[in-house]
Design a protein around this motif. Sequence first.
Motif, PDB file in Angstrom:
ATOM      1  N   MET A 125      67.357  45.688  30.577  1.00  0.00           N
ATOM      2  CA  MET A 125      66.965  44.406  30.045  1.00  0.00           C
ATOM      3  C   MET A 125      66.325  44.625  28.692  1.00  0.00           C
ATOM      4  O   MET A 125      65.444  45.443  28.536  1.00  0.00           O
ATOM      5  CB  MET A 125      65.972  43.731  31.000  1.00  0.00           C
ATOM      6  CG  MET A 125      65.340  42.486  30.404  1.00  0.00           C
ATOM      7  SD  MET A 125      64.041  41.773  31.412  1.00  0.00           S
ATOM      8  CE  MET A 125      62.652  42.775  30.939  1.00  0.00           C
ATOM      9  N   ASP A 126      66.766  43.893  27.709  1.00  0.00           N
ATOM     10  CA  ASP A 126      66.153  43.908  26.399  1.00  0.00           C
ATOM     11  C   ASP A 126      65.127  42.783  26.374  1.00  0.00           C
ATOM     12  O   ASP A 126      65.482  41.602  26.321  1.00  0.00           O
ATOM     13  CB  ASP A 126      67.225  43.722  25.320  1.00  0.00           C
ATOM     14  CG  ASP A 126      66.651  43.759  23.919  1.00  0.00           C
ATOM     15  OD1 ASP A 126      65.444  44.070  23.778  1.00  0.00           O
ATOM     16  OD2 ASP A 126      67.391  43.484  22.965  1.00  0.00           O
ATOM     17  N   GLY A 127      63.848  43.154  26.441  1.00  0.00           N
ATOM     18  CA  GLY A 127      62.783  42.165  26.516  1.00  0.00           C
ATOM     19  C   GLY A 127      62.740  41.232  25.326  1.00  0.00           C
ATOM     20  O   GLY A 127      62.447  40.045  25.455  1.00  0.00           O
ATOM     21  N   SER A 128      63.048  41.754  24.138  1.00  0.00           N
ATOM     22  CA  SER A 128      62.997  40.902  22.948  1.00  0.00           C
ATOM     23  C   SER A 128      64.117  39.861  22.975  1.00  0.00           C
ATOM     24  O   SER A 128      63.914  38.717  22.544  1.00  0.00           O
ATOM     25  CB  SER A 128      63.073  41.744  21.674  1.00  0.00           C
ATOM     26  OG  SER A 128      64.295  42.444  21.623  1.00  0.00           O
ATOM     27  N   GLU A 129      65.275  40.228  23.497  1.00  0.00           N
ATOM     28  CA  GLU A 129      66.381  39.271  23.591  1.00  0.00           C
ATOM     29  C   GLU A 129      66.067  38.188  24.628  1.00  0.00           C
ATOM     30  O   GLU A 129      66.313  36.997  24.387  1.00  0.00           O
ATOM     31  CB  GLU A 129      67.677  39.992  23.945  1.00  0.00           C
ATOM     32  CG  GLU A 129      68.899  39.114  23.810  1.00  0.00           C
ATOM     33  CD  GLU A 129      70.192  39.882  24.033  1.00  0.00           C
ATOM     34  OE1 GLU A 129      71.241  39.217  24.088  1.00  0.00           O
ATOM     35  OE2 GLU A 129      70.163  41.116  24.162  1.00  0.00           O
ATOM     36  N   LEU A 130      65.502  38.590  25.750  1.00  0.00           N
ATOM     37  CA  LEU A 130      65.102  37.628  26.767  1.00  0.00           C
ATOM     38  C   LEU A 130      64.029  36.701  26.214  1.00  0.00           C
ATOM     39  O   LEU A 130      64.099  35.478  26.376  1.00  0.00           O
ATOM     40  CB  LEU A 130      64.590  38.350  28.018  1.00  0.00           C
ATOM     41  CG  LEU A 130      64.022  37.460  29.124  1.00  0.00           C
ATOM     42  CD1 LEU A 130      65.100  36.543  29.696  1.00  0.00           C
ATOM     43  CD2 LEU A 130      63.411  38.315  30.222  1.00  0.00           C
ATOM     44  N   GLY A 131      63.032  37.268  25.549  1.00  0.00           N
ATOM     45  CA  GLY A 131      61.955  36.470  24.973  1.00  0.00           C
ATOM     46  C   GLY A 131      62.450  35.475  23.938  1.00  0.00           C
ATOM     47  O   GLY A 131      62.040  34.310  23.922  1.00  0.00           O
ATOM     48  N   GLY A 132      63.350  35.916  23.075  1.00  0.00           N
ATOM     49  CA  GLY A 132      63.914  35.025  22.065  1.00  0.00           C
ATOM     50  C   GLY A 132      64.688  33.872  22.688  1.00  0.00           C
ATOM     51  O   GLY A 132      64.607  32.726  22.227  1.00  0.00           O
ATOM     52  N   PHE A 133      65.429  34.178  23.740  1.00  0.00           N
ATOM     53  CA  PHE A 133      66.194  33.140  24.430  1.00  0.00           C
ATOM     54  C   PHE A 133      65.256  32.125  25.073  1.00  0.00           C
ATOM     55  O   PHE A 133      65.449  30.912  24.959  1.00  0.00           O
ATOM     56  CB  PHE A 133      67.114  33.777  25.472  1.00  0.00           C
ATOM     57  CG  PHE A 133      67.989  32.788  26.191  1.00  0.00           C
ATOM     58  CD1 PHE A 133      69.087  32.227  25.555  1.00  0.00           C
ATOM     59  CD2 PHE A 133      67.714  32.411  27.490  1.00  0.00           C
ATOM     60  CE1 PHE A 133      69.899  31.319  26.206  1.00  0.00           C
ATOM     61  CE2 PHE A 133      68.518  31.504  28.155  1.00  0.00           C
ATOM     62  CZ  PHE A 133      69.617  30.951  27.506  1.00  0.00           C
ATOM     63  N   LEU A 134      64.205  32.610  25.738  1.00  0.00           N
ATOM     64  CA  LEU A 134      63.245  31.706  26.378  1.00  0.00           C
ATOM     65  C   LEU A 134      62.550  30.818  25.341  1.00  0.00           C
ATOM     66  O   LEU A 134      62.395  29.610  25.548  1.00  0.00           O
ATOM     67  CB  LEU A 134      62.206  32.498  27.178  1.00  0.00           C
ATOM     68  CG  LEU A 134      62.707  33.210  28.434  1.00  0.00           C
ATOM     69  CD1 LEU A 134      61.618  34.102  29.021  1.00  0.00           C
ATOM     70  CD2 LEU A 134      63.230  32.226  29.458  1.00  0.00           C
ATOM     71  N   ARG A 135      62.144  31.403  24.222  1.00  0.00           N
ATOM     72  CA  ARG A 135      61.478  30.618  23.168  1.00  0.00           C
ATOM     73  C   ARG A 135      62.387  29.536  22.617  1.00  0.00           C
ATOM     74  O   ARG A 135      61.980  28.383  22.446  1.00  0.00           O
ATOM     75  CB  ARG A 135      61.024  31.532  22.029  1.00  0.00           C
ATOM     76  CG  ARG A 135      59.710  32.202  22.271  1.00  0.00           C
ATOM     77  CD  ARG A 135      59.191  32.922  21.029  1.00  0.00           C
ATOM     78  NE  ARG A 135      60.118  33.931  20.518  1.00  0.00           N
ATOM     79  CZ  ARG A 135      60.230  35.160  21.012  1.00  0.00           C
ATOM     80  NH1 ARG A 135      59.482  35.527  22.031  1.00  0.00           N
ATOM     81  NH2 ARG A 135      61.083  36.012  20.505  1.00  0.00           N
ATOM     82  N   SER A 136      63.643  29.900  22.354  1.00  0.00           N
ATOM     83  CA  SER A 136      64.566  28.912  21.766  1.00  0.00           C
ATOM     84  C   SER A 136      64.846  27.765  22.730  1.00  0.00           C
ATOM     85  O   SER A 136      64.936  26.604  22.312  1.00  0.00           O
ATOM     86  CB  SER A 136      65.869  29.584  21.344  1.00  0.00           C
ATOM     87  OG  SER A 136      66.625  29.987  22.471  1.00  0.00           O
ATOM     88  N   GLY A 188      58.354  39.873  25.520  1.00  0.00           N
ATOM     89  CA  GLY A 188      59.099  41.099  25.794  1.00  0.00           C
ATOM     90  C   GLY A 188      58.247  42.206  26.385  1.00  0.00           C
ATOM     91  O   GLY A 188      58.625  43.368  26.336  1.00  0.00           O
ATOM     92  N   ARG A 189      57.096  41.862  26.957  1.00  0.00           N
ATOM     93  CA  ARG A 189      56.194  42.874  27.514  1.00  0.00           C
ATOM     94  C   ARG A 189      56.169  42.878  29.027  1.00  0.00           C
ATOM     95  O   ARG A 189      55.562  43.744  29.635  1.00  0.00           O
ATOM     96  CB  ARG A 189      54.755  42.623  27.039  1.00  0.00           C
ATOM     97  CG  ARG A 189      54.554  42.673  25.572  1.00  0.00           C
ATOM     98  CD  ARG A 189      53.079  42.505  25.182  1.00  0.00           C
ATOM     99  NE  ARG A 189      52.550  41.189  25.544  1.00  0.00           N
ATOM    100  CZ  ARG A 189      51.506  41.007  26.351  1.00  0.00           C
ATOM    101  NH1 ARG A 189      50.878  42.019  26.888  1.00  0.00           N
ATOM    102  NH2 ARG A 189      51.066  39.790  26.618  1.00  0.00           N
ATOM    103  N   GLY A 190      56.781  41.924  29.654  1.00  0.00           N
ATOM    104  CA  GLY A 190      56.679  41.779  31.099  1.00  0.00           C
ATOM    105  C   GLY A 190      57.587  42.715  31.856  1.00  0.00           C
ATOM    106  O   GLY A 190      58.533  43.293  31.309  1.00  0.00           O
ATOM    107  N   PRO A 191      57.323  42.852  33.150  1.00  0.00           N
ATOM    108  CA  PRO A 191      58.238  43.621  34.001  1.00  0.00           C
ATOM    109  C   PRO A 191      59.541  42.850  34.175  1.00  0.00           C
ATOM    110  O   PRO A 191      59.627  41.675  33.814  1.00  0.00           O
ATOM    111  CB  PRO A 191      57.476  43.721  35.326  1.00  0.00           C
ATOM    112  CG  PRO A 191      56.577  42.537  35.333  1.00  0.00           C
ATOM    113  CD  PRO A 191      56.207  42.278  33.896  1.00  0.00           C
ATOM    114  N   ARG A 192      60.527  43.495  34.723  1.00  0.00           N
ATOM    115  CA  ARG A 192      61.813  42.842  34.942  1.00  0.00           C
ATOM    116  C   ARG A 192      61.621  41.678  35.909  1.00  0.00           C
ATOM    117  O   ARG A 192      61.168  41.869  37.034  1.00  0.00           O
ATOM    118  CB  ARG A 192      62.812  43.834  35.522  1.00  0.00           C
ATOM    119  CG  ARG A 192      64.190  43.246  35.723  1.00  0.00           C
ATOM    120  CD  ARG A 192      65.155  44.265  36.270  1.00  0.00           C
ATOM    121  NE  ARG A 192      65.131  45.548  35.618  1.00  0.00           N
ATOM    122  CZ  ARG A 192      65.701  45.800  34.440  1.00  0.00           C
ATOM    123  NH1 ARG A 192      66.325  44.862  33.801  1.00  0.00           N
ATOM    124  NH2 ARG A 192      65.645  47.011  33.924  1.00  0.00           N
TER     125      ARG A 192
END
Length: 136
Positions: free
Chosen positions: A1-12, A57-61
């Motif tokens: 999992m790429d945390g930054s990609e997940l985070g960016g998706f959630l923010r958008s 992007g700092r959280g666990p999976r």
Amino acid sequence: MDGSELGGFLRSRRARVRPADAGFADGGRRRTPGLRRAEVALLAGISVDYYVRLEQGRGPRPSAQVLTALGRALRLTADERDYLLRLGAPPPPERAAAGPTSPRPCGGSSTGSTTSPPSPSTPATTWSPGTRCSSR
């Protein structure tokens, strides 16, 4: 999992949801468009701290249940929900080196010869992975 990609998706996706659409009062002026992090966490049934860590992007999976709840809270389409689940999915297991993958079943030998099938007058031999051969 790429945390930054997940985070960016959630923010958008959080920015797209209007508070009134999610059942919250507009509450006057907001610094950024969309829901507040605390509102998303409340709708998804998770802690604000956990949601913040995911978005940063700092959280666990996250589990599939958490991702599904976030998808509902953010009012994602089916395609967006599938993408979110792929972003948070565990990586596929590594492939083992080439070679035998399981022990030989009962009756087989390393030379390639096999025994004849049991006759009705002899007991059948059973085998399952991790067990020794036994007669019924």
